[in-house]
Design a protein around this motif. Structure first.
Motif, PDB file in Angstrom:
ATOM      1  N   PRO A   1      -8.433  72.963  80.499  1.00 24.20           N
ATOM      2  CA  PRO A   1      -9.315  71.797  80.294  1.00 24.20           C
ATOM      3  C   PRO A   1      -8.613  70.624  79.618  1.00 24.20           C
ATOM      4  N   ILE A   2      -7.529  70.900  78.856  1.00 26.51           N
ATOM      5  CA  ILE A   2      -6.778  69.817  78.215  1.00 26.51           C
ATOM      6  C   ILE A   2      -6.232  68.849  79.254  1.00 26.51           C
ATOM      7  N   GLY A   3      -5.967  69.358  80.438  1.00 28.44           N
ATOM      8  CA  GLY A   3      -5.422  68.530  81.513  1.00 28.44           C
ATOM      9  C   GLY A   3      -6.330  67.390  81.926  1.00 28.44           C
ATOM     10  N   ARG A   4      -7.616  67.468  81.560  1.00 30.76           N
ATOM     11  CA  ARG A   4      -8.550  66.397  81.928  1.00 30.76           C
ATOM     12  C   ARG A   4      -8.453  65.186  81.008  1.00 30.76           C
ATOM     13  N   ILE A   5      -7.732  65.308  79.892  1.00 34.23           N
ATOM     14  CA  ILE A   5      -7.594  64.176  78.964  1.00 34.23           C
ATOM     15  C   ILE A   5      -6.905  63.020  79.687  1.00 34.23           C
ATOM     16  N   ARG A   6      -7.512  61.844  79.576  1.00 31.14           N
ATOM     17  CA  ARG A   6      -6.960  60.667  80.242  1.00 31.14           C
ATOM     18  C   ARG A   6      -6.144  59.840  79.260  1.00 31.14           C
ATOM     19  N   LEU A   7      -5.003  59.344  79.714  1.00 29.78           N
ATOM     20  CA  LEU A   7      -4.153  58.494  78.883  1.00 29.78           C
ATOM     21  C   LEU A   7      -4.734  57.080  78.890  1.00 29.78           C
ATOM     22  N   GLY A   8      -5.657  56.871  77.980  1.00 32.13           N
ATOM     23  CA  GLY A   8      -6.379  55.608  77.913  1.00 32.13           C
ATOM     24  C   GLY A   8      -7.854  55.885  77.727  1.00 32.13           C
ATOM     25  N   SER A   9      -8.683  54.877  77.959  1.00 29.55           N
ATOM     26  CA  SER A   9     -10.132  55.073  77.855  1.00 29.55           C
ATOM     27  C   SER A   9     -10.630  55.923  79.017  1.00 29.55           C
ATOM     28  N   LYS A  10     -11.845  56.435  78.883  1.00 26.19           N
ATOM     29  CA  LYS A  10     -12.373  57.357  79.893  1.00 26.19           C
ATOM     30  C   LYS A  10     -12.541  56.710  81.265  1.00 26.19           C
ATOM     31  N   ASP A  11     -12.779  55.404  81.282  1.00 20.92           N
ATOM     32  CA  ASP A  11     -12.994  54.730  82.551  1.00 20.92           C
ATOM     33  C   ASP A  11     -11.744  54.017  83.077  1.00 20.92           C
ATOM     34  N   SER A  12     -10.599  54.175  82.381  1.00 20.25           N
ATOM     35  CA  SER A  12      -9.367  53.507  82.836  1.00 20.25           C
ATOM     36  C   SER A  12      -8.775  54.263  84.025  1.00 20.25           C
ATOM     37  N   ARG A  13      -8.064  53.538  84.856  1.00 18.46           N
ATOM     38  CA  ARG A  13      -7.437  54.104  86.041  1.00 18.46           C
ATOM     39  C   ARG A  13      -5.938  53.795  86.010  1.00 18.46           C
ATOM     40  N   PRO A  14      -5.144  54.502  86.810  1.00 19.36           N
ATOM     41  CA  PRO A  14      -3.691  54.320  86.749  1.00 19.36           C
ATOM     42  C   PRO A  14      -3.270  52.861  86.884  1.00 19.36           C
ATOM     43  N   GLU A  15      -2.365  52.470  86.004  1.00 21.28           N
ATOM     44  CA  GLU A  15      -1.870  51.093  86.004  1.00 21.28           C
ATOM     45  C   GLU A  15      -0.983  50.819  87.204  1.00 21.28           C
ATOM     46  N   TYR A  16      -0.294  51.884  87.700  1.00 23.64           N
ATOM     47  CA  TYR A  16       0.599  51.739  88.847  1.00 23.64           C
ATOM     48  C   TYR A  16       0.189  52.714  89.941  1.00 23.64           C
ATOM     49  N   SER A  17       0.412  52.314  91.182  1.00 26.62           N
ATOM     50  CA  SER A  17       0.125  53.200  92.312  1.00 26.62           C
ATOM     51  C   SER A  17       1.023  54.420  92.247  1.00 26.62           C
ATOM     52  N   SER A  18       0.627  55.481  92.945  1.00 25.05           N
ATOM     53  CA  SER A  18       1.443  56.708  92.943  1.00 25.05           C
ATOM     54  C   SER A  18       2.844  56.435  93.466  1.00 25.05           C
ATOM     55  N   TRP A  19       2.940  55.592  94.489  1.00 19.45           N
ATOM     56  CA  TRP A  19       4.246  55.262  95.066  1.00 19.45           C
ATOM     57  C   TRP A  19       5.135  54.557  94.033  1.00 19.45           C
ATOM     58  N   SER A  20       4.608  53.537  93.365  1.00 25.82           N
ATOM     59  CA  SER A  20       5.393  52.809  92.366  1.00 25.82           C
ATOM     60  C   SER A  20       5.750  53.710  91.193  1.00 25.82           C
ATOM     61  N   TRP A  21       4.799  54.530  90.790  1.00 30.29           N
ATOM     62  CA  TRP A  21       5.001  55.422  89.639  1.00 30.29           C
ATOM     63  C   TRP A  21       6.126  56.413  89.911  1.00 30.29           C
TER      64      TRP A  21
END
Length: 496
Positions: free
Chosen positions: A71-91
């Protein structure tokens, strides 16, 4: 004037630069003494802590998979409603270019062939499968687990606990002594700089080897110095532009060019054989991962082999882990721990496995066609260019590889300059450009001094000296990683 003001008002920056200059001065004026001392210390680390590195690497892999699947894996790096800053390809492009891009060019042919010609241990597997399996082992899950663990802990401190971008931020709530925290950050800075120097110096040596191979000339120190200046200027421009306008763009170009090179060799080689070997070696790697990671029983290559290869690799990955992990953390905002950890562990590992399968299998078939091996691929600096000589459009492939080497070195250097600048600029996510300029200039002069010293002291391999310094400086990180992980796990279990 602003530079002098920075040095006067920033103890972390001034102390780090002073120590780097002191070490450089000792190496410059007492080269033979320094070489012997570093050689002895690096052997001591590998002899007494080599197996600890093995167990630590396995522990990191298992711990990260456990975190990702819990369940720890569900922790988001940022606020709960934030989404990835970079696309998977760029990342993926940025993390791979920063982590080991130039390395896969350096070792693409040389390492699989070495493992085929010198099997690490007796096995019922074919020499080809065993060679690739062991190469996968040294470039796969464990390397990326060292990076991923730092990325996870720093990312959690940065985006969940709102800490500054420093390694010490991961433990500052539990270890309040400022000297201890500053010591951790200074060691991180020193190791990052040494890692960069080794990478850029080795990369310029390979580029020079490629140019010599293409032209039939014997270019020397002057060419390497010009290459170092060119790479450093490009890296400085990229770091000056920042992550979005500089580092991301060059990283994406690197990956596109590398994929084109890979697909060309794949399509002009025995596709069926490559796919068969890739599948078999990958499955065997997964089956044998635990005993290989413990060097257990018949999977033990012996202390001499481990010291020269696995212990060295593990120390090298450990030494690069803080800087690479911090950069991965910096670009992972908005992702969950599960997404980041599985992405870091699986995607680059599988891509690397396929890369070595394509080049390794094709090299094996060339050797079989020659009727024997006569050290054609022994040199890490020229093996890939010798390999391309057996394919159509060899000159074009060599030229593309030279540009790709430069591109990968630029992205390693620019991301490291950015991380160093974040460190010394009060842990800011977007550091001042004066810090980026200072670190770019300092690293360039250090690289040039190292290359000059390497040429002036041909009886002592200065580049190897710098790599062995990384082995020594990796030990504090190996020990710190255990403490850091324990504190992270305690904090996460308390809050979540």
């Amino acid at each position: 004037m602003e530079i002098f003001k920075l040095l006067k008002t920033n103890p972390l920056l001034s102390v780090s630069l002073a120590l780097l200059l002191l070490f450089s001065g000792i190496v410059l004026f007492a080269t033979e003494f320094s070489y012997n001392a570093i050689e002895s210390a690096s052997l001591w680390v590998r002899n007494y802590f080599g197996y600890f590195y093995l167990y630590l690497g396995l522990g990191c892999v298992l711990f990260l998979f456990a975190i990702a699947l819990s369940p720890i894996g569900r922790i988001r790096l940022g606020s709960k409603d934030s989404r990835p800053e970079y696309s998977s390809w760029s990342w993926i492009a940025m993390l791979y270019s920063a982590g080991m891009g130039a390395g896969i060019l350096l070792r693409a042919v040389q390492e699989p062939v070495f493992m085929q010609q010198h099997p690490p241990y007796s096995s019922t597997l074919s020499p080809d499968i065993l060679a690739l399996e062991f190469t996968f082992y040294q470039w796969g899950f464990t390397a990326w687990a060292f990076y991923g663990l730092f990325a996870m802990v720093i990312g959690y401190a940065l985006f969940v606990k709102k800490k500054k971008v420093r390694v010490s931020a991961s433990i500052e709530d539990s270890i309040t002594n400022p000297l201890a925290r500053n010591g951790i950050d200074i060691i991180t800075i020193l190791t990052t700089v040494f890692g960069l120097i080794a990478a850029i110096a080795l990369g310029t040596a390979q580029i020079k080897g490629g140019i010599n191979h293409l032209t039939g000339n014997d270019f020397g120190l002057g060419t390497m110095l010009l290459l170092a200046v060119f790479i450093s200027l490009l890296a400085f421009y990229s770091a000056w532009q920042g992550v979005n306008k500089g580092i991301k763009v060059i990283s994406q170009i690197n990956i596109l060019v590398a994929l084109s090179l890979l697909l060309y060799i794949f399509s002009t080689s025995d596709i069926t054989a490559i796919l068969s070997v890739f599948t078999k070696a990958t499955i065997q790697y997964l089956i044998d991962f635990l005993p290989m990671s413990l060097a257990y029983g018949p999977y033990d290559p012996g202390i001499a082999f481990l010291t020269d290869w696995t212990f060295y690799y593990w120390a090298f990955w450990l030494a690069w882990a803080p800087f690479t992990g911090i950069f991965i953390a910096r670009i992972s905002k908005g992702r969950t721990l599960r997404q980041m950890v599985l992405g870091v562990l699986l995607v680059p590992s599988i891509g690397t496995f396929f890369w070595f399968s394509v080049f390794g299998t094709s090299a094996f078939q060339l050797i079989e066609g020659w009727g024997g091996y006569h050290s054609e691929f022994d040199s890490v600096f020229s093996s890939l260019f010798v390999f391309f000589g057996n394919y159509p459009l060899a000159s074009a492939l060599n030229i593309i590889t030279l540009f790709l080497l430069i591109g990968f070195l630029v992205t390693s250097l620019d991301s490291a300059v950015f991380v160093l600048s974040m460190f010394t600029d009060q842990g800011r996510k977007t550091p001042a450009k004066s810090h980026r300029l200072l670190w770019s200039v300092f690293i360039l002069f250090t690289i040039m001094a190292l290359l000059w010293l390497s040429s002036a002291k041909p009886e002592i391999d200065i580049l190897i000296v710098v790599q062995k310094v990384l082995i020594i400086t990796s030990l504090p990180f190996a020990l710190f990683m255990v403490v850091m992980t324990g504190i992270f796990l305690r904090n996460v279990l308390r809050k979540h």
